[in-house]
Design a protein around this motif. Structure first.
Motif, mmCIF file in Angstrom:
data_model
loop_
_atom_site.group_PDB
_atom_site.id
_atom_site.type_symbol
_atom_site.label_atom_id
_atom_site.label_comp_id
_atom_site.label_asym_id
_atom_site.label_seq_id
_atom_site.Cartn_x
_atom_site.Cartn_y
_atom_site.Cartn_z
ATOM 1 N N UNK A 22 0.823 -1.221 0.000
ATOM 2 C CA UNK A 22 0.000 0.000 0.000
ATOM 3 C C UNK A 22 0.852 1.265 0.000
ATOM 4 N N UNK A 23 2.127 1.135 0.389
ATOM 5 C CA UNK A 23 2.990 2.331 0.404
ATOM 6 C C UNK A 23 3.217 2.870 -1.007
ATOM 7 N N UNK A 24 3.103 2.003 -2.008
ATOM 8 C CA UNK A 24 3.433 2.416 -3.380
ATOM 9 C C UNK A 24 2.411 3.425 -3.905
ATOM 10 N N UNK A 25 1.137 3.185 -3.600
ATOM 11 C CA UNK A 25 0.087 4.040 -4.172
ATOM 12 C C UNK A 25 -0.370 5.152 -3.221
ATOM 13 N N UNK A 26 0.120 5.140 -1.979
ATOM 14 C CA UNK A 26 -0.400 6.161 -1.057
ATOM 15 C C UNK A 26 0.159 7.544 -1.391
ATOM 16 N N UNK A 27 -0.653 8.568 -1.075
ATOM 17 C CA UNK A 27 -0.146 9.934 -1.131
ATOM 18 C C UNK A 27 0.293 10.332 0.276
ATOM 19 N N UNK A 28 -0.614 10.120 1.229
ATOM 20 C CA UNK A 28 -0.288 10.346 2.641
ATOM 21 C C UNK A 28 -0.746 9.149 3.453
ATOM 22 N N UNK A 29 0.123 8.658 4.318
ATOM 23 C CA UNK A 29 -0.320 7.658 5.295
ATOM 24 C C UNK A 29 -1.182 8.383 6.330
ATOM 25 N N UNK A 30 -2.053 7.611 6.989
ATOM 26 C CA UNK A 30 -2.997 8.213 7.948
ATOM 27 C C UNK A 30 -2.857 7.485 9.291
ATOM 28 N N UNK A 31 -1.953 7.980 10.156
ATOM 29 C CA UNK A 31 -1.729 7.256 11.418
ATOM 30 C C UNK A 31 -2.939 7.264 12.342
ATOM 31 N N UNK A 32 -3.715 8.352 12.305
ATOM 32 C CA UNK A 32 -4.832 8.503 13.240
ATOM 33 C C UNK A 32 -4.631 9.765 14.036
ATOM 34 N N UNK A 33 -5.674 10.167 14.770
ATOM 35 C CA UNK A 33 -5.530 11.401 15.554
ATOM 36 C C UNK A 33 -6.442 11.393 16.769
ATOM 37 N N UNK A 34 -6.014 12.171 17.755
ATOM 38 C CA UNK A 34 -6.790 12.277 18.992
ATOM 39 C C UNK A 34 -5.847 12.414 20.165
ATOM 40 N N UNK A 35 -6.382 12.684 21.351
ATOM 41 C CA UNK A 35 -5.531 12.873 22.518
ATOM 42 C C UNK A 35 -5.011 11.542 23.064
ATOM 43 N N UNK A 36 -3.822 11.540 23.649
ATOM 44 C CA UNK A 36 -3.240 10.284 24.141
ATOM 45 C C UNK A 36 -3.999 9.689 25.319
ATOM 46 N N UNK A 37 -4.832 10.519 25.977
ATOM 47 C CA UNK A 37 -5.574 9.996 27.136
ATOM 48 C C UNK A 37 -7.054 9.753 26.802
ATOM 49 N N UNK A 38 -7.366 9.557 25.510
ATOM 50 C CA UNK A 38 -8.765 9.360 25.110
ATOM 51 C C UNK A 38 -9.360 8.140 25.826
ATOM 52 N N UNK A 39 -10.595 8.285 26.295
ATOM 53 C CA UNK A 39 -11.266 7.136 26.924
ATOM 54 C C UNK A 39 -11.810 6.176 25.864
ATOM 55 N N UNK A 40 -12.097 6.745 24.688
ATOM 56 C CA UNK A 40 -12.717 5.928 23.639
ATOM 57 C C UNK A 40 -11.842 5.958 22.378
ATOM 58 N N UNK A 41 -11.608 4.768 21.833
ATOM 59 C CA UNK A 41 -10.826 4.631 20.591
ATOM 60 C C UNK A 41 -11.743 4.074 19.503
ATOM 61 N N UNK A 42 -11.844 4.774 18.381
ATOM 62 C CA UNK A 42 -12.616 4.298 17.236
ATOM 63 C C UNK A 42 -11.644 3.737 16.200
ATOM 64 N N UNK A 43 -11.949 2.540 15.708
ATOM 65 C CA UNK A 43 -11.059 1.921 14.717
ATOM 66 C C UNK A 43 -11.852 1.589 13.452
#
Ligand code: URA
Length: 216
Positions: A22-43
């Motif tokens: 997937x690295x070949x065709x990507x423009x930007x990788x998308x690591x994810x975002x939010x605060x490090x102490x989030x109570x809820x993680x959406x995947x």
């Protein structure tokens, strides 16, 4: 390692990752975002067109619907962490392949370790399978189960509801149950902390043990 440092390290590795095709065709990788102490993680599943353009998760049509769903769950987007099982866009938004899921799983595992969320919400069948194995999303959507001390809640992917309007009410109902799950997870965390404190107290000398105050 400090949670923010670990998240930043994972994000830096994701942006230069060449572990799958997937690295070949990507423009930007998308690591994810939010605060490090989030109570809820959406995947979610993986970046789509707009996410690949911007390097941010859920910014296209599914993201707009997710924003609506977060409001329904009384959650602020800035207070939750949002990521995907694969961090680079599968061409044409195809399903991620097993080897791509496998190559990317270490990033997600370390994000979970850093954030230590009480509740994980899986969006769609690929993230659900990571925690619940071989179940059908139509059977378990809106339901929760404890996995390694976290409450994991399976949801339909927001894009599925956009493509199949008949799913929309189910998705809205399922998100309406999230505040209750969060309360359940917080209660459990408080109980666990109490148990931990009690067992630590058992090692204290008698004079240092907390005493229960009585009104009588
Ligand atoms: N769909 C996903 O699964 N993730 C995104 O980030 C966007 C759309």
């Amino acid at each position: 390692m400090d949670p923010l440092d670990l998240l930043n390290q994972v994000a830096a590795e994701v942006r230069v990752c060449v572990q799958c095709q997937l690295n070949v065709s990507r423009k930007n990788a998308v690591p994810g975002e939010g605060p490090p102490n989030a109570e809820v993680l959406f995947i979610g599943e993986g970046p789509g067109f707009y996410e690949n353009e911007q390097g941010r998760p859920f910014v296209g049509a599914a993201g707009k619907f997710l924003d609506e769903l977060l409001q329904r769950a009384h959650l602020q987007r800035e207070k939750v962490f949002i990521t995907n099982v694969v961090k680079c866009r599968p061409p044409g938004n195809r399903d991620p392949l097993p080897e791509e899921l496998e190559a990317c799983s270490w990033f997600l595992d370390r994000q979970i370790e850093a954030i230590n969320p009480m509740v994980i919400v899986t969006l769609g069948r690929f993230s659900m399978a990571k925690f619940m194995g071989n179940v059908r999303i139509s059977d378990v959507h809106g339901q929760s189960r404890w996995v390694n001390g976290r409450l994991v809640v399976a949801m339909f992917h927001p894009a599925a509801a956009l493509h199949q309007p008949s799913l929309k009410n189910a998705v809205l109902d399922d998100f309406g149950r999230l505040p209750g799950y969060l309360t359940q997870a917080r209660t459990n965390r408080d109980k666990m902390q109490a148990v931990q404190v009690t067992s630590e107290d058992e090692n204290l000398p008698d004079e240092d043990k907390p005493t229960q105050l009585s009104l009588f």
